[in-house]
Design a protein around this motif. Structure first.
Motif, PDB file in Angstrom:
ATOM      1  N   LYS A  48      10.410  -9.110 -28.037  1.00  0.00           N
ATOM      2  CA  LYS A  48      11.631  -9.445 -28.764  1.00  0.00           C
ATOM      3  C   LYS A  48      11.422 -10.730 -29.542  1.00  0.00           C
ATOM      4  O   LYS A  48      10.950 -11.725 -29.000  1.00  0.00           O
ATOM      5  CB  LYS A  48      12.795  -9.604 -27.779  1.00  0.00           C
ATOM      6  N   TYR A  49      11.775 -10.699 -30.836  1.00  0.00           N
ATOM      7  CA  TYR A  49      11.559 -11.835 -31.725  1.00  0.00           C
ATOM      8  C   TYR A  49      12.864 -12.090 -32.469  1.00  0.00           C
ATOM      9  O   TYR A  49      13.397 -11.184 -33.131  1.00  0.00           O
ATOM     10  CB  TYR A  49      10.429 -11.471 -32.698  1.00  0.00           C
ATOM     11  N   GLU A  81      17.893  -9.414 -33.980  1.00  0.00           N
ATOM     12  CA  GLU A  81      16.600  -9.503 -33.312  1.00  0.00           C
ATOM     13  C   GLU A  81      15.631  -8.477 -33.896  1.00  0.00           C
ATOM     14  O   GLU A  81      16.036  -7.407 -34.350  1.00  0.00           O
ATOM     15  CB  GLU A  81      16.760  -9.245 -31.811  1.00  0.00           C
ATOM     16  N   VAL A  82      14.363  -8.834 -33.874  1.00  0.00           N
ATOM     17  CA  VAL A  82      13.287  -7.925 -34.243  1.00  0.00           C
ATOM     18  C   VAL A  82      12.607  -7.478 -32.954  1.00  0.00           C
ATOM     19  O   VAL A  82      12.332  -8.292 -32.075  1.00  0.00           O
ATOM     20  CB  VAL A  82      12.265  -8.616 -35.166  1.00  0.00           C
ATOM     21  N   ILE A  83      12.364  -6.175 -32.831  1.00  0.00           N
ATOM     22  CA  ILE A  83      11.678  -5.640 -31.655  1.00  0.00           C
ATOM     23  C   ILE A  83      10.309  -5.133 -32.085  1.00  0.00           C
ATOM     24  O   ILE A  83      10.202  -4.151 -32.836  1.00  0.00           O
ATOM     25  CB  ILE A  83      12.504  -4.502 -31.011  1.00  0.00           C
ATOM     26  N   LEU A  84       9.271  -5.815 -31.650  1.00  0.00           N
ATOM     27  CA  LEU A  84       7.908  -5.446 -32.015  1.00  0.00           C
ATOM     28  C   LEU A  84       7.414  -4.338 -31.096  1.00  0.00           C
ATOM     29  O   LEU A  84       7.457  -4.476 -29.869  1.00  0.00           O
ATOM     30  CB  LEU A  84       7.003  -6.667 -31.922  1.00  0.00           C
ATOM     31  N   TYR A  85       6.951  -3.256 -31.707  1.00  0.00           N
ATOM     32  CA  TYR A  85       6.548  -2.078 -30.940  1.00  0.00           C
ATOM     33  C   TYR A  85       5.165  -2.202 -30.320  1.00  0.00           C
ATOM     34  O   TYR A  85       4.873  -1.545 -29.312  1.00  0.00           O
ATOM     35  CB  TYR A  85       6.554  -0.843 -31.843  1.00  0.00           C
ATOM     36  N   SER A  86       4.305  -3.003 -30.947  1.00  0.00           N
ATOM     37  CA  SER A  86       2.915  -3.062 -30.507  1.00  0.00           C
ATOM     38  C   SER A  86       2.250  -4.266 -31.153  1.00  0.00           C
ATOM     39  O   SER A  86       2.635  -4.674 -32.255  1.00  0.00           O
ATOM     40  CB  SER A  86       2.181  -1.774 -30.927  1.00  0.00           C
ATOM     41  N   PRO A  87       1.228  -4.848 -30.509  1.00  0.00           N
ATOM     42  CA  PRO A  87       0.458  -5.907 -31.173  1.00  0.00           C
ATOM     43  C   PRO A  87      -0.431  -5.363 -32.287  1.00  0.00           C
ATOM     44  O   PRO A  87      -0.891  -6.130 -33.142  1.00  0.00           O
ATOM     45  CB  PRO A  87      -0.373  -6.504 -30.032  1.00  0.00           C
ATOM     46  N   ASP A  88      -0.695  -4.063 -32.283  1.00  0.00           N
ATOM     47  CA  ASP A  88      -1.558  -3.424 -33.288  1.00  0.00           C
ATOM     48  C   ASP A  88      -0.774  -3.265 -34.590  1.00  0.00           C
ATOM     49  O   ASP A  88       0.245  -2.576 -34.637  1.00  0.00           O
ATOM     50  CB  ASP A  88      -2.040  -2.068 -32.776  1.00  0.00           C
ATOM     51  N   PRO A 141       4.584  -2.398 -37.114  1.00  0.00           N
ATOM     52  CA  PRO A 141       5.573  -1.512 -36.482  1.00  0.00           C
ATOM     53  C   PRO A 141       6.621  -2.287 -35.682  1.00  0.00           C
ATOM     54  O   PRO A 141       6.295  -3.009 -34.743  1.00  0.00           O
ATOM     55  CB  PRO A 141       4.741  -0.600 -35.589  1.00  0.00           C
ATOM     56  N   HIS A 142       7.869  -2.116 -36.100  1.00  0.00           N
ATOM     57  CA  HIS A 142       8.950  -2.846 -35.447  1.00  0.00           C
ATOM     58  C   HIS A 142      10.282  -2.171 -35.734  1.00  0.00           C
ATOM     59  O   HIS A 142      10.424  -1.386 -36.662  1.00  0.00           O
ATOM     60  CB  HIS A 142       8.999  -4.298 -35.937  1.00  0.00           C
ATOM     61  N   GLY A 143      11.261  -2.484 -34.903  1.00  0.00           N
ATOM     62  CA  GLY A 143      12.638  -2.106 -35.135  1.00  0.00           C
ATOM     63  C   GLY A 143      13.485  -3.369 -35.090  1.00  0.00           C
ATOM     64  O   GLY A 143      12.965  -4.490 -35.033  1.00  0.00           O
ATOM     65  N   GLN A 144      14.802  -3.175 -35.089  1.00  0.00           N
ATOM     66  CA  GLN A 144      15.703  -4.313 -35.071  1.00  0.00           C
ATOM     67  C   GLN A 144      16.902  -4.033 -34.177  1.00  0.00           C
ATOM     68  O   GLN A 144      17.176  -2.879 -33.824  1.00  0.00           O
ATOM     69  CB  GLN A 144      16.187  -4.642 -36.486  1.00  0.00           C
ATOM     70  N   ILE A 145      17.609  -5.082 -33.822  1.00  0.00           N
ATOM     71  CA  ILE A 145      18.876  -4.971 -33.102  1.00  0.00           C
ATOM     72  C   ILE A 145      19.869  -5.912 -33.767  1.00  0.00           C
ATOM     73  O   ILE A 145      19.568  -7.083 -33.991  1.00  0.00           O
ATOM     74  CB  ILE A 145      18.735  -5.330 -31.608  1.00  0.00           C
ATOM     75  N   TYR A 146      21.047  -5.380 -34.106  1.00  0.00           N
ATOM     76  CA  TYR A 146      22.159  -6.195 -34.598  1.00  0.00           C
ATOM     77  C   TYR A 146      23.278  -6.135 -33.564  1.00  0.00           C
ATOM     78  O   TYR A 146      23.677  -5.053 -33.145  1.00  0.00           O
ATOM     79  CB  TYR A 146      22.708  -5.662 -35.920  1.00  0.00           C
ATOM     80  N   ALA A 147      23.782  -7.301 -33.179  1.00  0.00           N
ATOM     81  CA  ALA A 147      24.984  -7.378 -32.349  1.00  0.00           C
ATOM     82  C   ALA A 147      26.119  -7.849 -33.253  1.00  0.00           C
ATOM     83  O   ALA A 147      26.089  -8.961 -33.774  1.00  0.00           O
ATOM     84  CB  ALA A 147      24.779  -8.349 -31.192  1.00  0.00           C
ATOM     85  N   TYR A 148      27.099  -6.976 -33.466  1.00  0.00           N
ATOM     86  CA  TYR A 148      28.206  -7.239 -34.383  1.00  0.00           C
ATOM     87  C   TYR A 148      29.414  -7.797 -33.621  1.00  0.00           C
ATOM     88  O   TYR A 148      29.684  -7.390 -32.487  1.00  0.00           O
ATOM     89  CB  TYR A 148      28.656  -5.956 -35.075  1.00  0.00           C
ATOM     90  N   SER A 149      30.176  -8.641 -34.312  1.00  0.00           N
ATOM     91  CA  SER A 149      31.415  -9.157 -33.743  1.00  0.00           C
ATOM     92  C   SER A 149      32.611  -8.278 -34.101  1.00  0.00           C
ATOM     93  O   SER A 149      33.757  -8.649 -33.877  1.00  0.00           O
ATOM     94  CB  SER A 149      31.671 -10.586 -34.237  1.00  0.00           C
TER      95      SER A 149
END
Length: 326
Positions: A48-49, A81-88, A141-149
């Motif tokens: 998580k970044y 947040e950025v979610i990194l899937y792999s170090p590759d 390779p990455h995804g994301q997470i948004y927490a909305y108010s």
């Protein structure tokens, strides 16, 4: 600077995030998400970044002083947040092992749980943009997470429809969709013990797959360890089939739909699922959202999903054969 501006026509909020204009395209000789960059650990599986250019922030600035009695604004509170899937740098979701993707699902679950603890968050959305066609500027390779108010309009509309269906029938709408798709069968792409993947009857994207839990559960935090592994397995199969469909990296937007947080109890009528919005309608043709779709929300699918689902099933067979699982 980020802020929320209220749209009185739709009764929804627009995120104004001018700071994101300055987010970089990836240099050819440097990636901040690769080990050795100094930005991430030298060794990780998934990570998580905190987003360097967030649209929403736990410490938001004051809105611009242009609010009126009609045009309301508020702070862009939330978390990105950025979610990194792999170090590759080159290993995308379908190339990861099921064990590895299971670790990703566990990280998603942990982040959903922690972000739900903030009482100012109303919705936590896990998503991935994949491919240049979806505006990706960082190919690692990455995804994301948004927490909305606040509760975004599309989610609110979906919840309202599920609630109405439950009131009228006593059934969960998405449970009923699962039964319809299983009975018809031709739109199903694949399934395992705990999840079903199909291109639903109504989708506006030719390959707009839904992955839906077979059991009536509302969030990742409801799933057992076995169910999380099943979710990992079906994610690998669906995305692998997409890549084998046209023998190329298949662009998509993937969004995890779960219950809202810190709001009304929706357990009776809402149901966990993942929606894919892949913009390709052919190997080199884009399905654009043009004036009718954007201006009227009048969705239009250029192909019948009874034709595209068998194509994706056939691509899945080729992917499984490559994996030695035919």
């Amino acid at each position: 600077m980020s802020e929320l501006r209220f749209n009185p026509l739709l009764r929804d909020w627009t995120i104004v995030a001018s700071n994101r204009q300055h987010r970089p395209h990836l240099p050819k000789d440097y990636c901040p998400f690769c080990p050795g960059s100094g930005k991430v650990p030298d060794h990780y599986t998934v990570w998580k970044y905190d987003n360097d250019f967030p649209a929403l922030s736990p410490n938001p600035s004051e809105p611009d002083p242009v609010e009126t009695s009609l045009y309301k604004a508020k702070k862009a509170y939330g978390k990105c947040e950025v979610i990194l899937y792999s170090p590759d740098h080159y290993q995308t979701l379908p190339q990861l092992s099921v064990d590895h993707i299971t670790e990703l699902v566990r990280l998603w679950t942990d982040r959903f749980r922690e972000l739900a603890e903030d009482p100012r968050h109303e919705y936590v959305m896990i998503f991935e943009n994949r491919g240049e066609e979806c505006g990706v500027t960082m190919p690692h390779p990455h995804g994301q997470i948004y927490a909305y108010s606040y509760l975004p309009l599309k989610i609110k509309t979906e919840l309202d429809s599920c609630k109405l269906h439950y009131k009228e029938t006593g059934h969960c709408l998405i449970c009923d969709m699962n039964e319809e798709e299983k009975a018809f069968a031709r739109r199903i792409v694949t399934e395992n013990e705990h999840f079903l993947a199909y291109i639903p009857y109504f989708t506006d994207y030719p390959y707009g797959v839904f992955i839906v839990s077979k059991s009536h559960k509302t969030a990742l935090t409801d799933f057992s360890s076995e169910e999380k592994r099943s979710l990992a397995a079906i994610l690998k199969e669906v995305t692998g089939a997409m890549d084998f469909l046209y023998d190329r990296l298949f662009p998509y937007m993937m969004v995890v739909h779960q219950r809202p947080v810190n709001g009304e109890d929706v357990e009776d009528y809402y149901h966990f699922h993942i929606e894919f919005y892949p913009p390709l309608r052919a190997r080199d043709k884009i399905k654009y959202y043009a004036s009718s779709e954007m201006g009227a929300w009048a969705a239009a699918n250029p192909r019948a999903v009874e034709e595209t689902a068998p194509e994706l099933r056939e691509a899945l067979k080729r992917f499984l054969a490559k994996e030695g699982r035919s």
